[in-house]
Design a protein around this motif. Structure first.
Motif, PDB file in Angstrom:
ATOM      1  N   SER A 136      50.885 -11.808  29.429  1.00  0.00           N
ATOM      2  CA  SER A 136      51.389 -12.977  28.708  1.00  0.00           C
ATOM      3  C   SER A 136      51.090 -12.820  27.226  1.00  0.00           C
ATOM      4  O   SER A 136      49.955 -12.546  26.823  1.00  0.00           O
ATOM      5  N   TYR A 137      52.117 -12.996  26.405  1.00  0.00           N
ATOM      6  CA  TYR A 137      51.945 -12.832  24.950  1.00  0.00           C
ATOM      7  C   TYR A 137      50.989 -13.882  24.395  1.00  0.00           C
ATOM      8  O   TYR A 137      50.111 -13.601  23.581  1.00  0.00           O
ATOM      9  N   PRO A 142      46.460 -19.783  33.443  1.00  0.00           N
ATOM     10  CA  PRO A 142      45.207 -20.277  34.022  1.00  0.00           C
ATOM     11  C   PRO A 142      44.284 -19.113  34.387  1.00  0.00           C
ATOM     12  O   PRO A 142      44.695 -17.966  34.461  1.00  0.00           O
ATOM     13  N   GLU A 143      43.036 -19.451  34.626  1.00  0.00           N
ATOM     14  CA  GLU A 143      42.108 -18.436  35.124  1.00  0.00           C
ATOM     15  C   GLU A 143      42.467 -18.120  36.567  1.00  0.00           C
ATOM     16  O   GLU A 143      42.670 -19.011  37.392  1.00  0.00           O
ATOM     17  N   LEU A 144      42.573 -16.825  36.875  1.00  0.00           N
ATOM     18  CA  LEU A 144      42.935 -16.385  38.219  1.00  0.00           C
ATOM     19  C   LEU A 144      41.718 -15.760  38.886  1.00  0.00           C
ATOM     20  O   LEU A 144      40.980 -14.995  38.265  1.00  0.00           O
ATOM     21  N   TRP A 174      41.818 -13.844  33.103  1.00  0.00           N
ATOM     22  CA  TRP A 174      42.589 -14.878  32.405  1.00  0.00           C
ATOM     23  C   TRP A 174      44.054 -14.454  32.388  1.00  0.00           C
ATOM     24  O   TRP A 174      44.494 -13.742  31.497  1.00  0.00           O
ATOM     25  N   GLY A 175      44.791 -14.842  33.416  1.00  0.00           N
ATOM     26  CA  GLY A 175      46.205 -14.489  33.475  1.00  0.00           C
ATOM     27  C   GLY A 175      46.391 -12.999  33.684  1.00  0.00           C
ATOM     28  O   GLY A 175      45.438 -12.218  33.693  1.00  0.00           O
ATOM     29  N   PRO A 176      47.605 -12.521  33.873  1.00  0.00           N
ATOM     30  CA  PRO A 176      47.877 -11.089  34.041  1.00  0.00           C
ATOM     31  C   PRO A 176      47.415 -10.296  32.818  1.00  0.00           C
ATOM     32  O   PRO A 176      47.863 -10.546  31.705  1.00  0.00           O
ATOM     33  N   GLN A 177      46.514  -9.363  33.021  1.00  0.00           N
ATOM     34  CA  GLN A 177      45.984  -8.551  31.933  1.00  0.00           C
ATOM     35  C   GLN A 177      46.102  -7.061  32.239  1.00  0.00           C
ATOM     36  O   GLN A 177      45.240  -6.274  31.900  1.00  0.00           O
TER      37      GLN A 177
END
Length: 366
Positions: A136-137, A142-144, A174-177
């Motif tokens: 995500s830019y 949300p925290e996953l 924290w989101g897709p990283q």
């Protein structure tokens, strides 16, 4: 099979295949040499995984530069191995339509078919990769919480919902990283020793409250986004010691053939194996072919010392001069090099495999 027999058999198969004199029996022999029961017939080429493409290209570049390399060591992964397979996930979602009210975004059974792993191969690596989608830019997701468990018991009373028994890993992000990697070597070893134990993995991803208050700029619901983009794969690396030679012993220096010598003497001849000519382009991804070469020519006693011969070949030629009943020394490969191949197997898995003794570099009398 002894090394000399392996070389002569390989050379014969390559020659008959390249010259169009092959029979179905000979082709099957060569396919078995490559570790295949029959020629794969995929409906279409699967995309080559980035990790396999990167390793193959590095090996091709090293071979083109003449750099020495041990193709039974995968330096990019820091493990020993001559067979790399990326197995796709064949599992299923459990709550793809209605995420749970307790924050559980995603529940899925991950399943990998391990039948393609060869029995003689020693497992040196099994790495699960979870790709949760593009980063995500704004990083406002949300925290996953990613939880991965082993399924050791099937669902009760015919239920499709499995019973996860052993937690393997739990990680908060924290989101897709980017991709997440998990070491599953011990799990896959257990599955490989008893295929009935392979009931898959249980993956659950929970979404906690938003990291920041305010307007959510995500283009879609984060749970729907995870279900849409999730991709899982299992990278398996195995090593078959029978297909990986130790460092070759040094041979005595070859004496160069005098200029103007007869071209009928033992020397290397060029031979290019074109996979399209064999019809193998339908399942071999790369290379399109390779320069295999072959050895041919006479080994007269008077020239034995000039033809990169072993001491044994010299003595054999000497004995033939004394007793014609002793066979002459013959022109054989004295130095060979390996190649790597990218192909799709009979289960349409993309495979990167190392093959010894595929290219004749030097010839001599033996």
């Amino acid at each position: 099979m002894q090394p000399a027999q392996r070389l002569s058999t390989l050379s014969f198969l390559l020659l008959t295949l390249a010259c169009g004199q092959t029979s179905k029996f000979q082709e099957n022999d060569f396919l078995q040499f490559l570790g295949l029961e029959k020629a794969p017939s995929p409906q279409r080429f699967q995309p080559v995984p980035r990790v396999l493409r990167k390793i193959f290209q590095a090996r091709e570049a090293a071979a083109a530069s003449g750099a020495s390399q041990d193709l039974c060591y995968v330096k990019e992964l820091r493990v020993r191995g001559n067979l790399l397979q990326l197995l796709p996930d064949q599992g299923f979602f459990l709550n793809a339509q209605r995420p749970s009210q307790d924050g559980s975004c995603l529940q899925k059974v991950l399943y990998f078919n391990l039948s393609a792993i060869e029995g003689k191969g020693k497992l040196t690596m099994a790495q699960l990769t979870l790709d949760l989608g593009p980063r995500s830019y704004y990083n406002l997701g949300p925290e996953l919480v990613v939880a991965l468990s082993v399924v050791e018991e099937p669902g009760m009373c015919g239920e499709s919902h499995p019973n996860p028994n052993r937690l393997l890993a739990q990680q908060s992000i924290w989101g897709p990283q980017g991709p997440l990697h998990f070491n599953l070597q011990h799990v896959v070893k257990n599955w490989d020793s008893n295929r009935l134990k392979n009931l898959g993995l249980y993956l659950e991803i929970l979404a906690k409250e938003e990291r920041y208050s305010g307007v959510n700029v995500q283009p879609e619901n984060p749970c729907g986004r995870l279900i849409r983009f999730l991709h899982a794969s299992l990278l398996v690396v195995t090593l078959n010691p029978e297909h990986c030679h130790p460092s070759p012993r040094k041979r005595r220096a070859a004496i160069p053939v005098p200029k103007g010598s007869c071209r009928t003497l033992c020397h290397r001849h060029q031979l290019f194996i074109n996979f399209r000519d064999l019809g193998w382009h339908k399942w071999v991804i790369a290379p399109k072919g390779f320069m295999a070469n072959y050895c041919h020519g006479d080994c007269p006693f008077s020239m034995t010392t000039y033809l990169n011969s072993s001491n044994y070949a010299f003595m054999q030629a000497l004995m033939h001069a004394v007793d014609p009943g002793v066979p002459k020394a013959v022109c054989i490969p004295t130095k060979l090099s390996p190649i790597s191949m990218l192909y799709q197997d009979n289960d349409e898995n993309v495979v990167l495999r190392h093959y010894e003794d595929m290219v004749v570099d030097e010839c001599g009398c033996g």
